[in-house]
Enzyme design. Sequence first.
Site, PDB file in Angstrom:
ATOM      1  CE  LYS A 293      -4.054  -1.792   2.470  1.00 36.72           C
ATOM      2  NZ  LYS A 293      -4.840  -1.715   3.722  1.00 36.72           N
ATOM      3  CD  GLU A 379     -19.723  -6.550   6.920  1.00 40.47           C
ATOM      4  OE1 GLU A 379     -18.997  -5.580   6.645  1.00 40.47           O
ATOM      5  OE2 GLU A 379     -19.728  -7.618   6.258  1.00 40.47           O
ATOM      6  NE  ARG A 407     -20.985  -7.382   3.077  1.00 39.04           N
ATOM      7  CZ  ARG A 407     -20.145  -7.413   2.048  1.00 39.04           C
ATOM      8  NH1 ARG A 407     -19.973  -6.330   1.316  1.00 39.04           N
ATOM      9  NH2 ARG A 407     -19.477  -8.498   1.739  1.00 39.04           N
TER      10      ARG A 407
END
Length: 648
Positions: A293, A379, A407
């Site tokens: 990253k 989730e 979700r």
Amino acid sequence: MTAAPIVPGSHPPATPLLDTVTWPADLRRLAPAQLRQLSDELRAEMISAVGQTGGHLGSGLGVVELTVAIHYVFNTPDDRLIWDVGHQAYPHKILTGRRDRIRTIRQGGGLSGFTKRSESEYDPFGTAHSSTSISAALGFAVANKLAGQPGKGIAVIGDGAMSAGMAYEAMNNAKAAGNRLVVILNDNDMSIAPPVGGLSAYLARLVSSRQFLGLRGLARRISRHLPEPLHKAARKTDEFARGMAMGGTLFEELGFYYVGPVDGHNLDHLIPVLENVRDAAEGPILVHVVTQKGKGYAPAEAAEDKYHGVQKFDVITGQQVKASAGPPNYQNVFGDALARLADHDPKICAITAAMPSGTGVDRFAKAHPERTFDVGIAEQHAVTFAAGLAAQGMRPFCAIYSTFLQRAYDQVVHDVAIQNLPVRFAIDRAGLVGADGATHAGSFDITYLASLPNMVVMAPADEAELVHMTHTAACHDSGPIAFRYPRGAGTGVALPEVPERLEIGKGRVVKEGTKIALLSLGTRLAETLKAADQLESRGLSTTVADLRFAKPLDEALIRRLATTHEVLVTVEEGAIGGLGAHVLTMASDEGLTDAGLKIRTMRLPDVFQDHDSPDRQYDAAGLNAPQIVEIVLKALRHNSAGVEEARA
């Protein structure tokens, strides 16, 4: 030509090679030796653009070379490229005809911060929630296979997104696509040092080559004619040897041919591997690519977490433009309040699904690390895990964005509400969310939660009310309870030293009047009070109530206001089916409109609103003070001859 500097100045960087590339077809005309320079220029252009607009930075910088390599090797858009989550697709947008608009990203009327089907044929699938890419790519691949058309499905998915069960569900079903499905695992957070260098690259090229695949297929065919024990042993030996060398045994078990790890920043390694994968008869194939990253921009490399999503920043120094000091953000108010409650209650614990700082759970974690659980992008698991904790006597707070809690709706219904378990849902990003747009707007949680038996649904009008509601939720052991609050800073009210336990289902009147009743839920209260002042200036005496609860309703308060006022208006930052629908149902059931009461409901429009500044979004939604005044005047115009005089 010389490569553009990795850290450009305040002016747009010199990008002579990138200037010749508008579409992937232009890219494919370049010589392989030119791709390093193109990548450097692409990185410089992205840094310059995001420095002006703000947005996602670190993730996009990490996939610059991978983006170049994919578009160079594969025949996009016929090969359907899907970026999981999509926030890393800024380089992809620059290379697919959108460079001239890249400095509008996440601005009103500009490019989306994620991939979006309506924006470009190179965005075949909208992705802003994680872990959907493999399922979608599989759909594209199988559809082309059934139609006898060329075209692969290519999913680029990060290692974080692989924590979601949906990714594995898709891989378990991927065999049907054969070699038309390619999954690129973008691993930018390896817990051990990645195997890099010549030997790793050589192995990756070797096992993805036609010769190796052909020999492996021949060995498989021969082994089938061996006695069963020898056939099994040969298969296990093959898997074991490749698993030891490259770590792909898990993916092999799911039906993928595993290639990697490959250095995702070394084009000399990456492109030959992708070419082998493109031409392979075997499949589906998973290519394990290791990236960093923030690659190529020192401030982002040094502090990845701070450069995931950024404000406008100085490209030379990396210094982000700081917002003026103001009230604390709602999620931090929640995190601090919960941490203080947990100081005195050992049963309180906090759960987040890969968003500790976004939900304020990071602040709780500093005080109570042993009672903090980040379950990753999962989730569904988070909600049922919380249900198990609650069933065993703990007081779990499940802190999830409104749009992500969608979700896990079946778990909310089946595992929590039906069993009446006291899970506390702290729902961040309620209402409209500005630059993140429709994919992250918390529009539906009032509707999908307040329809459930046993569920209590609260919404604070300001940060002080949020402290009270956090305390109220902690005290509520008789069933599930949820409280929703918006993204961003509070209103600046003083925070209470001692939180108050609110009576469930009881609102409050914040301004008394006689003719108009405005019933607000949540943080539209400030605009509702402005509207009341404007109505008063027109001679229209106005009551303002902060209902606090969408479920259960404060029926006594609503009944009193409905029977003593001429017009009653509900105001909420949620979709149709929420507070207004529940008030209308109550009014219908009790005949409150039979005597001529005018009821109007104000809510988010029945559309997915594009990204913009929050105030402009709410203006477009019709939920600011002028629109509240207008709806009252329209209601009165049908019923009162004096309204025009009052308006004048």
